[in-house]
Design a protein around this motif. Structure first.
Motif: not given
Ligand code: MG
Length: 261
Positions: A37-43, A45-48, A95-97
């Motif tokens: 939740r902390e790391k999921a941000a625009a830019g 990747s779902t792989w990361e 991921l995108e805004e």
């Protein structure tokens, strides 16, 4: 991870000490989801996200449960917007805004499984997506309240469905929640829609259930993409997914993944 109903699986009741191990497994899952939740941000990747989830599990003495499960290629299911469940992590999916992202994670710890999911907002999201997420999350807790001795599985299903449909959304029928233990998917199936009370098992102390409403903004219909895994809504409307693993005790339901923020 949700279950595509096939053959009936056995219901296996757990002892208090087994439930304690499953609590630990699910707390590792919850910890991973909180980190993501902390790391999921625009830019990102779902792989990361997948790499971070697996690393988190291993650092906590657990193995990722989904990797290789019936050939699933990732450790984390990542389902974006109109994707319902079982999306495959990819370096190409950034991921995108405004996105909503469902992340579903499972681990195996000391022979037992943990399984939980949340849907996250990436930056600012529009009001319809926010409401969809809120109602889906609420429906999970309505279902959990019914996971008590004396009820039947259908009481969970009906509570989820009622809450979802009251708000004009639809529940996915093709995939269901499940018992969980030394296997990721055990009996009983836990549908998110009523199939008739008498057709479902009585809820007993020692059951551990992965309750997981999958809720679409549009119609209930879904299809599986050619990758064999990714489930999307047929009408391409957004979908949300929340899941907890819950132990049934004589005192009532106990959420094993209760550290999820
Ligand atoms: Mg599951």
């Amino acid at each position: 991870m949700s279950n595509a109903p096939a053959t009936a699986k056995q219901i296996i009741l757990k002892t208090v000490s087994e439930i304690e191990i499953m609590r630990r497994a699910n707390q590792i899952v919850g910890g991973a989801l909180n980190m993501l939740r902390e790391k999921a941000a625009a830019g990102v990747s779902t792989w990361e996200l997948d790499r971070w989830a697996e690393e988190f599990a291993r650092q906590h003495g657990a193995e990722p449960a989904f990797k290789g499960y019936h050939g699933f290629p990732g450790s984390l299911c990542v389902s974006l917007n109109e994707q319902v469940v079982h999306g495959i992590p990819s370096q190409k999916v950034i991921l995108e805004e405004g996105d909503i992202l469902s992340i579903d994670f499972g681990v195996r710890y000391k022979g037992f499984y943990g399984d939980a999911a949340v849907t996250l907002a990436i930056g600012e999201i529009d009001a319809p997506k926010a409401k969809l997420m809120q109602i889906t999350r609420e429906s999970l807790y309505k279902g959990i309240e019914q996971a008590k001795v004396g009820n039947r599985i259908n009481d969970i299903s009906a509570a989820v469905q009622d809450h979802v449909e009251k708000h004009g959304y639809s529940v996915v029928k093709q995939f269901v929640g499940h018992g969980i233990g030394t296997a990721l998917h055990e009996g009983p199936e836990v549908p998110n829609y009523s199939i008739g009370k008498k057709r479902t098992p009585r809820i007993m102390a020692g059951m551990v259930l992965a309750i997981e409403p999958m809720v679409n903004l549009g119609t209930f219909e879904v299809k599986v993409l050619k990758d064999g895994w990714t489930v999307i809504t047929k009408d391409k409307s957004p979908s949300a997914h929340f899941e907890h693993s819950v132990a049934v005790t004589e005192e009532g339901p106990v959420i094993l993944s209760d550290n999820i923020q």
